[in-house]
Write a protein that holds these residues in place. Structure first.
Motif, PDB file in Angstrom:
ATOM      1  N   ASP A 135     -34.596  14.495  -8.955  1.00  0.00           N
ATOM      2  CA  ASP A 135     -33.965  13.523  -8.062  1.00  0.00           C
ATOM      3  C   ASP A 135     -34.502  13.732  -6.654  1.00  0.00           C
ATOM      4  N   VAL A 136     -35.196  12.719  -6.099  1.00  0.00           N
ATOM      5  CA  VAL A 136     -35.762  12.861  -4.759  1.00  0.00           C
ATOM      6  C   VAL A 136     -34.950  12.119  -3.701  1.00  0.00           C
ATOM      7  N   TRP A 137     -34.137  11.164  -4.121  1.00  0.00           N
ATOM      8  CA  TRP A 137     -33.292  10.456  -3.151  1.00  0.00           C
ATOM      9  C   TRP A 137     -32.206   9.719  -3.914  1.00  0.00           C
ATOM     10  N   SER A 138     -30.998   9.692  -3.347  1.00  0.00           N
ATOM     11  CA  SER A 138     -29.915   8.979  -4.010  1.00  0.00           C
ATOM     12  C   SER A 138     -28.818   8.659  -3.012  1.00  0.00           C
ATOM     13  N   THR A 139     -28.067   7.632  -3.319  1.00  0.00           N
ATOM     14  CA  THR A 139     -26.865   7.278  -2.578  1.00  0.00           C
ATOM     15  C   THR A 139     -25.876   6.674  -3.558  1.00  0.00           C
ATOM     16  N   TYR A 140     -24.594   6.981  -3.388  1.00  0.00           N
ATOM     17  CA  TYR A 140     -23.568   6.486  -4.304  1.00  0.00           C
ATOM     18  C   TYR A 140     -22.249   6.443  -3.550  1.00  0.00           C
ATOM     19  N   SER A 141     -21.539   5.333  -3.679  1.00  0.00           N
ATOM     20  CA  SER A 141     -20.280   5.178  -2.954  1.00  0.00           C
ATOM     21  C   SER A 141     -19.363   4.235  -3.713  1.00  0.00           C
ATOM     22  N   ALA A 142     -18.095   4.252  -3.334  1.00  0.00           N
ATOM     23  CA  ALA A 142     -17.086   3.366  -3.906  1.00  0.00           C
ATOM     24  C   ALA A 142     -16.586   2.411  -2.828  1.00  0.00           C
ATOM     25  N   CYS A 143     -16.063   1.274  -3.252  1.00  0.00           N
ATOM     26  CA  CYS A 143     -15.522   0.300  -2.310  1.00  0.00           C
ATOM     27  C   CYS A 143     -14.291   0.883  -1.615  1.00  0.00           C
ATOM     28  N   PRO A 144     -13.962   0.371  -0.427  1.00  0.00           N
ATOM     29  CA  PRO A 144     -12.740   0.825   0.253  1.00  0.00           C
ATOM     30  C   PRO A 144     -11.512   0.628  -0.642  1.00  0.00           C
ATOM     31  N   GLY A 145     -10.682   1.636  -0.689  1.00  0.00           N
ATOM     32  CA  GLY A 145      -9.508   1.588  -1.554  1.00  0.00           C
ATOM     33  C   GLY A 145      -9.741   2.139  -2.933  1.00  0.00           C
ATOM     34  N   SER A 146     -10.995   2.473  -3.249  1.00  0.00           N
ATOM     35  CA  SER A 146     -11.339   3.042  -4.545  1.00  0.00           C
ATOM     36  C   SER A 146     -12.006   4.395  -4.334  1.00  0.00           C
ATOM     37  N   SER A 147     -12.093   5.167  -5.367  1.00  0.00           N
ATOM     38  CA  SER A 147     -12.684   6.496  -5.266  1.00  0.00           C
ATOM     39  C   SER A 147     -13.337   6.879  -6.584  1.00  0.00           C
ATOM     40  N   PHE A 148     -14.123   7.954  -6.563  1.00  0.00           N
ATOM     41  CA  PHE A 148     -14.757   8.459  -7.781  1.00  0.00           C
ATOM     42  C   PHE A 148     -14.775   9.980  -7.717  1.00  0.00           C
ATOM     43  N   ASP A 149     -14.906  10.598  -8.860  1.00  0.00           N
ATOM     44  CA  ASP A 149     -14.928  12.052  -8.926  1.00  0.00           C
ATOM     45  C   ASP A 149     -16.330  12.556  -9.259  1.00  0.00           C
ATOM     46  N   GLN A 150     -16.467  13.875  -9.319  1.00  0.00           N
ATOM     47  CA  GLN A 150     -17.765  14.490  -9.594  1.00  0.00           C
ATOM     48  C   GLN A 150     -18.285  14.111 -10.969  1.00  0.00           C
ATOM     49  N   ALA A 151     -17.379  13.958 -11.937  1.00  0.00           N
ATOM     50  CA  ALA A 151     -17.806  13.603 -13.288  1.00  0.00           C
ATOM     51  C   ALA A 151     -18.447  12.223 -13.321  1.00  0.00           C
ATOM     52  N   GLU A 152     -17.890  11.287 -12.557  1.00  0.00           N
ATOM     53  CA  GLU A 152     -18.482   9.944 -12.520  1.00  0.00           C
ATOM     54  C   GLU A 152     -19.851   9.967 -11.859  1.00  0.00           C
ATOM     55  N   LEU A 153     -19.987  10.770 -10.798  1.00  0.00           N
ATOM     56  CA  LEU A 153     -21.291  10.867 -10.130  1.00  0.00           C
ATOM     57  C   LEU A 153     -22.343  11.440 -11.066  1.00  0.00           C
ATOM     58  N   VAL A 154     -21.974  12.463 -11.837  1.00  0.00           N
ATOM     59  CA  VAL A 154     -22.907  13.046 -12.803  1.00  0.00           C
ATOM     60  C   VAL A 154     -23.273  12.011 -13.861  1.00  0.00           C
ATOM     61  N   ARG A 155     -22.282  11.235 -14.327  1.00  0.00           N
ATOM     62  CA  ARG A 155     -22.554  10.203 -15.325  1.00  0.00           C
ATOM     63  C   ARG A 155     -23.458   9.109 -14.750  1.00  0.00           C
ATOM     64  N   ALA A 156     -23.226   8.727 -13.496  1.00  0.00           N
ATOM     65  CA  ALA A 156     -24.061   7.699 -12.857  1.00  0.00           C
ATOM     66  C   ALA A 156     -25.499   8.178 -12.718  1.00  0.00           C
ATOM     67  N   ARG A 157     -25.676   9.461 -12.362  1.00  0.00           N
ATOM     68  CA  ARG A 157     -27.034   9.997 -12.223  1.00  0.00           C
ATOM     69  C   ARG A 157     -27.756  10.033 -13.570  1.00  0.00           C
ATOM     70  N   GLU A 158     -27.041  10.371 -14.625  1.00  0.00           N
ATOM     71  CA  GLU A 158     -27.664  10.424 -15.947  1.00  0.00           C
ATOM     72  C   GLU A 158     -28.020   9.026 -16.446  1.00  0.00           C
ATOM     73  N   VAL A 159     -27.127   8.056 -16.192  1.00  0.00           N
ATOM     74  CA  VAL A 159     -27.429   6.668 -16.548  1.00  0.00           C
ATOM     75  C   VAL A 159     -28.665   6.186 -15.799  1.00  0.00           C
ATOM     76  N   ALA A 160     -28.735   6.510 -14.506  1.00  0.00           N
ATOM     77  CA  ALA A 160     -29.889   6.106 -13.706  1.00  0.00           C
ATOM     78  C   ALA A 160     -31.159   6.796 -14.178  1.00  0.00           C
TER      79      ALA A 160
END
Length: 250
Positions: free
Chosen positions: A189-214
């Motif tokens: 992974d050389v560069w990444s950005t990930y965020s949730a809309c205002p009023g929403s949130s995500f945890d570390q597990a979702e970030l790991v899943r998003a990176r694997e999907v990507a």
């Protein structure tokens, strides 16, 4: 839940651009397309040259109007990726200039940024004048609500309502350490950005899943790039050599 399926990817190397060393066009779909050109290494301005490596300059242009804050932000991201993927120490006191032209208006999420990063990669490969550590492939991911469950997906439709998302860029190279999945080489992974809309949130597990999907989708982009470059090479070798007419004056 997650989806790694990509729809149509279109790649073409531009041969008609004057004054550049390499150029290419990349599209995830007709509504998300970018064109990039690379010039360099060329002589750098005295104020811009670096004594130990080449200087990278990136200009991102929108489909219409003048560049704004969004284009400057994407340009900073692309410059960081180019600096991490190219062997700049081989060309000290020179300039590598990258120009990215958006061919479509921005779509929801980070799809246009991913297309611009991939177009830059192909333009660098097309130029062949700058050594690279590997091939950078980028994809965008989106957070889509399906009932009460957040699904991480790639290549979303333009009219989908996103609850956030991001962009991941991976450097693929057989010299890198790591497992080989399928036909794609190891990647980092050389560069990444990930965020949730205002009023929403995500945890570390979702970030790991998003990176694997990507990562899986980026491997598909790498395979498309490889197939396109191989196909263009075969077409070039199949063309008969041009006749050379030599005129002698007596």
């Amino acid at each position: 839940m997650s989806s790694t399926a990509l729809r149509s990817i279109s790649i073409s190397c531009e041969e008609g651009l004057d004054g550049v060393d390499g150029s290419a066009r990349f599209s995830f779909r007709p509504s998300c397309s970018a064109l990039a050109s690379v010039s360099g290494p060329i002589t750098a301005r005295l104020a811009a040259e670096h004594p130990a490596r080449a200087t990278v300059e990136v200009h991102v242009r929108p489909l219409s109007s003048v560049p704004g804050t969004a284009e400057k932000s994407r340009g900073m991201a692309i410059r960081e990726i180019v600096e991490r993927s190219c062997l700049l120490a081989q060309h000290p006191r020179t300039l590598i200039q990258v120009v990215v032209q958006a061919l479509t208006n921005p779509t929801p999420g980070y799809a246009l940024l991913a297309a611009e990063i991939n177009a830059c990669t192909l333009a660098l490969i097309n130029a062949g004048s700058i050594a690279m550590r590997g091939v950078v492939c980028a994809v965008s991911v989106g957070r889509v609500m399906k009932g009460s469950v957040v699904s991480v997906e790639v290549d979303m439709a333009d009219n989908v309502v996103l609850e956030g998302g991001g962009c991941f860029a991976f450097l693929f190279g057989f010299a890198l350490s790591g497992p080989i999945k399928g036909s794609a080489p190891p990647c980092e992974d050389v560069w990444s950005t990930y965020s949730a809309c205002p009023g929403s949130s995500f945890d570390q597990a979702e970030l790991v899943r998003a990176r694997e999907v990507a990562r899986e989708a980026a491997a598909e982009v790498w395979q498309c790039m490889k197939n396109n470059i191989r196909r263009q090479k075969m077409v070039g070798e199949a063309q008969p050599p041009e006749e050379v007419v030599v005129k002698m004056e007596i």
